[in-house]
Design a protein around this motif. Structure first.
Motif, PDB file in Angstrom:
ATOM      1  N   GLU A  80       0.819  -1.219   0.000  1.00  0.00           N
ATOM      2  CA  GLU A  80       0.000   0.000   0.000  1.00  0.00           C
ATOM      3  C   GLU A  80       0.854   1.270   0.000  1.00  0.00           C
ATOM      4  OE1 GLU A  80      -3.186  -0.382  -0.515  1.00  0.00           O
ATOM      5  OE2 GLU A  80      -3.171  -2.543  -0.164  1.00  0.00           O
ATOM      6  N   ASN A  81       2.102   1.158  -0.493  1.00  0.00           N
ATOM      7  CA  ASN A  81       2.988   2.316  -0.597  1.00  0.00           C
ATOM      8  C   ASN A  81       3.839   2.123  -1.855  1.00  0.00           C
ATOM      9  OD1 ASN A  81       5.717   3.659  -0.202  1.00  0.00           O
ATOM     10  ND2 ASN A  81       4.584   4.557   1.507  1.00  0.00           N
ATOM     11  N   ASP A  82       3.576   2.923  -2.880  1.00  0.00           N
ATOM     12  CA  ASP A  82       4.231   2.741  -4.181  1.00  0.00           C
ATOM     13  C   ASP A  82       5.753   2.823  -4.093  1.00  0.00           C
ATOM     14  OD1 ASP A  82       1.773   2.397  -5.365  1.00  0.00           O
ATOM     15  OD2 ASP A  82       1.618   4.457  -6.093  1.00  0.00           O
ATOM     16  N   GLN A  83       6.264   3.778  -3.328  1.00  0.00           N
ATOM     17  CA  GLN A  83       7.718   3.938  -3.210  1.00  0.00           C
ATOM     18  C   GLN A  83       8.354   2.700  -2.577  1.00  0.00           C
ATOM     19  OE1 GLN A  83       8.904   7.510  -1.149  1.00  0.00           O
ATOM     20  NE2 GLN A  83      11.087   7.084  -1.379  1.00  0.00           N
ATOM     21  N   ARG A  84       7.745   2.203  -1.506  1.00  0.00           N
ATOM     22  CA  ARG A  84       8.264   1.007  -0.839  1.00  0.00           C
ATOM     23  C   ARG A  84       8.146  -0.208  -1.762  1.00  0.00           C
ATOM     24  NH1 ARG A  84       6.075   1.109   4.425  1.00  0.00           N
ATOM     25  NH2 ARG A  84       4.083   0.482   3.543  1.00  0.00           N
ATOM     26  N   ASP A  85       7.023  -0.324  -2.476  1.00  0.00           N
ATOM     27  CA  ASP A  85       6.850  -1.470  -3.378  1.00  0.00           C
ATOM     28  C   ASP A  85       7.905  -1.473  -4.484  1.00  0.00           C
ATOM     29  OD1 ASP A  85       4.700  -2.161  -1.812  1.00  0.00           O
ATOM     30  OD2 ASP A  85       3.188  -1.467  -3.236  1.00  0.00           O
ATOM     31  N   THR A  86       8.223  -0.309  -5.018  1.00  0.00           N
ATOM     32  CA  THR A  86       9.274  -0.207  -6.040  1.00  0.00           C
ATOM     33  C   THR A  86      10.609  -0.652  -5.465  1.00  0.00           C
ATOM     34  OG1 THR A  86       8.115   1.571  -7.185  1.00  0.00           O
ATOM     35  CG2 THR A  86      10.475   1.384  -7.597  1.00  0.00           C
ATOM     36  N   HIS A  87      10.906  -0.227  -4.229  1.00  0.00           N
ATOM     37  CA  HIS A  87      12.151  -0.641  -3.573  1.00  0.00           C
ATOM     38  C   HIS A  87      12.167  -2.156  -3.345  1.00  0.00           C
ATOM     39  CE1 HIS A  87      15.186  -0.027  -0.049  1.00  0.00           C
ATOM     40  NE2 HIS A  87      15.780  -0.452  -1.137  1.00  0.00           N
ATOM     41  N   LEU A  88      11.044  -2.714  -2.924  1.00  0.00           N
ATOM     42  CA  LEU A  88      10.981  -4.159  -2.689  1.00  0.00           C
ATOM     43  C   LEU A  88      11.200  -4.963  -3.970  1.00  0.00           C
ATOM     44  CD1 LEU A  88       8.043  -4.462  -0.131  1.00  0.00           C
ATOM     45  CD2 LEU A  88      10.461  -4.954   0.273  1.00  0.00           C
ATOM     46  N   LYS A  89      10.821  -4.405  -5.107  1.00  0.00           N
ATOM     47  CA  LYS A  89      10.989  -5.105  -6.385  1.00  0.00           C
ATOM     48  C   LYS A  89      12.427  -5.009  -6.912  1.00  0.00           C
ATOM     49  CE  LYS A  89       6.169  -4.283  -7.571  1.00  0.00           C
ATOM     50  NZ  LYS A  89       5.232  -3.578  -8.461  1.00  0.00           N
ATOM     51  N   SER A  90      13.236  -4.156  -6.303  1.00  0.00           N
ATOM     52  CA  SER A  90      14.608  -3.933  -6.766  1.00  0.00           C
ATOM     53  C   SER A  90      15.520  -5.103  -6.402  1.00  0.00           C
ATOM     54  CB  SER A  90      15.166  -2.644  -6.150  1.00  0.00           C
ATOM     55  OG  SER A  90      15.504  -2.856  -4.785  1.00  0.00           O
ATOM     56  N   GLY A  91      16.767  -5.009  -6.874  1.00  0.00           N
ATOM     57  CA  GLY A  91      17.767  -6.044  -6.589  1.00  0.00           C
ATOM     58  C   GLY A  91      18.120  -6.176  -5.128  1.00  0.00           C
ATOM     59  N   GLU A  92      17.776  -5.193  -4.304  1.00  0.00           N
ATOM     60  CA  GLU A  92      18.069  -5.272  -2.867  1.00  0.00           C
ATOM     61  C   GLU A  92      17.115  -6.205  -2.129  1.00  0.00           C
ATOM     62  OE1 GLU A  92      18.206  -1.336  -1.237  1.00  0.00           O
ATOM     63  OE2 GLU A  92      20.113  -0.888  -2.215  1.00  0.00           O
ATOM     64  N   PHE A  93      15.971  -6.496  -2.746  1.00  0.00           N
ATOM     65  CA  PHE A  93      14.994  -7.365  -2.085  1.00  0.00           C
ATOM     66  C   PHE A  93      14.547  -8.497  -3.018  1.00  0.00           C
ATOM     67  CE2 PHE A  93      14.803  -3.520   0.491  1.00  0.00           C
ATOM     68  CZ  PHE A  93      14.886  -4.051   1.769  1.00  0.00           C
ATOM     69  N   PHE A  94      13.381  -8.380  -3.642  1.00  0.00           N
ATOM     70  CA  PHE A  94      12.847  -9.477  -4.452  1.00  0.00           C
ATOM     71  C   PHE A  94      13.576  -9.666  -5.786  1.00  0.00           C
ATOM     72  CE2 PHE A  94       9.115  -8.885  -1.683  1.00  0.00           C
ATOM     73  CZ  PHE A  94       8.934 -10.201  -1.283  1.00  0.00           C
ATOM     74  N   ASP A  95      14.260  -8.635  -6.260  1.00  0.00           N
ATOM     75  CA  ASP A  95      15.002  -8.732  -7.527  1.00  0.00           C
ATOM     76  C   ASP A  95      14.113  -9.352  -8.609  1.00  0.00           C
ATOM     77  OD1 ASP A  95      17.031  -8.617  -9.389  1.00  0.00           O
ATOM     78  OD2 ASP A  95      18.182 -10.271  -8.537  1.00  0.00           O
ATOM     79  N   VAL A  96      12.984  -8.706  -8.853  1.00  0.00           N
ATOM     80  CA  VAL A  96      11.966  -9.275  -9.746  1.00  0.00           C
ATOM     81  C   VAL A  96      12.467  -9.492 -11.168  1.00  0.00           C
ATOM     82  CG1 VAL A  96      10.085  -8.357  -8.347  1.00  0.00           C
ATOM     83  CG2 VAL A  96      10.908  -7.050 -10.320  1.00  0.00           C
ATOM     84  N   ALA A  97      13.462  -8.735 -11.603  1.00  0.00           N
ATOM     85  CA  ALA A  97      13.992  -8.915 -12.957  1.00  0.00           C
ATOM     86  C   ALA A  97      14.641 -10.291 -13.116  1.00  0.00           C
ATOM     87  CB  ALA A  97      15.003  -7.811 -13.282  1.00  0.00           C
ATOM     88  N   ASN A  98      15.273 -10.775 -12.057  1.00  0.00           N
ATOM     89  CA  ASN A  98      15.952 -12.078 -12.104  1.00  0.00           C
ATOM     90  C   ASN A  98      15.186 -13.197 -11.419  1.00  0.00           C
ATOM     91  OD1 ASN A  98      18.433 -11.243 -13.452  1.00  0.00           O
ATOM     92  ND2 ASN A  98      18.790 -10.039 -11.605  1.00  0.00           N
ATOM     93  N   HIS A  99      14.293 -12.848 -10.499  1.00  0.00           N
ATOM     94  CA  HIS A  99      13.536 -13.855  -9.742  1.00  0.00           C
ATOM     95  C   HIS A  99      12.062 -13.453  -9.713  1.00  0.00           C
ATOM     96  CE1 HIS A  99      17.429 -15.375  -8.582  1.00  0.00           C
ATOM     97  NE2 HIS A  99      17.749 -14.195  -8.099  1.00  0.00           N
TER      98      HIS A  99
END
Length: 192
Positions: A80-99
């Motif tokens: 429920e927070n766009d900025q935090r969700d973008t950070h979570l999708k980054s390589g520092e957390f979920f790394d959605v591009a690779n996983h």
């Protein structure tokens, strides 16, 4: 003799039908996959995955032999927070591009009390696979009054450690708790 063989064959057929494995599919409109993490040791932050799929296979009516398969799209993480969700999708957390997915596949189930189980399995998160054990509550099976099909309900809960999966390792426990609570409430429709 022919009558005895026929009776035995009917008995085998009935027992096979009785113990045939059933597949149950998650009803996404009535299910939720959530997590909670503590921020700065004083506040809990909740999140969920909006896009996930779960299948259960079981032959026993009490689900004591159930096998669970879960896949969640990491791109669907939502706090429920766009900025935090973008950070979570980054390589520092979920790394959605690779996983792009996280998965859980059960490997065993042990009854602890009526309708309560320990569900052992392997979770893959951030490209790392680790064994985890979760609590499973089988809430019962009913005939859905809308479509007359069988529906079953489950709640799964437990705790995993971020450090086990190398998840958000830049952020230590004073910033984010190592322990992440997981909770899933699921309604499942019998597919066969």
């Amino acid at each position: 003799m022919k009558k005895i063989i026929t009776t035995l064959l009917i008995g085998v057929a009935l027992s096979t039908a009785t113990f045939a494995q059933s597949t149950w599919k998650v009803d996404k409109a009535h299910s939720r996959l959530t997590f909670t993490i503590t921020h700065l040791a004083v506040s809990d932050v909740d999140g969920s995955f909006k896009d996930f799929d779960v299948t259960i296979a079981a032959a026993k009516p009490d689900f004591s032999d159930a096998k669970f398969e879960l896949t969640a799209k990491t791109t669907s993480v939502n706090t429920e927070n766009d900025q935090r969700d973008t950070h979570l999708k980054s390589g520092e957390f979920f790394d959605v591009a690779n996983h792009p997915t996280l998965t859980f596949t059960s490997t065993g189930i042990t009854q602890t009390s009526p309708n309560h189980y320990k569900l052992a399995g392997k979770m893959t998160l951030n490209g790392v696979t680790k064994p985890v054990t979760l609590d499973l509550w089988y809430r019962g099976t009913i005939t859905n009054p809308m479509n007359k099909a069988e529906d079953a309900g489950f709640q799964v809960s437990g705790v995993i450690k971020r450090s086990d999966f190398g998840f958000g390792s830049k952020y230590g426990a004073p910033m984010l708790s190592d322990e992440v609570a997981i909770k899933a409430n699921g309604e499942f429709a019998k597919a066969n």
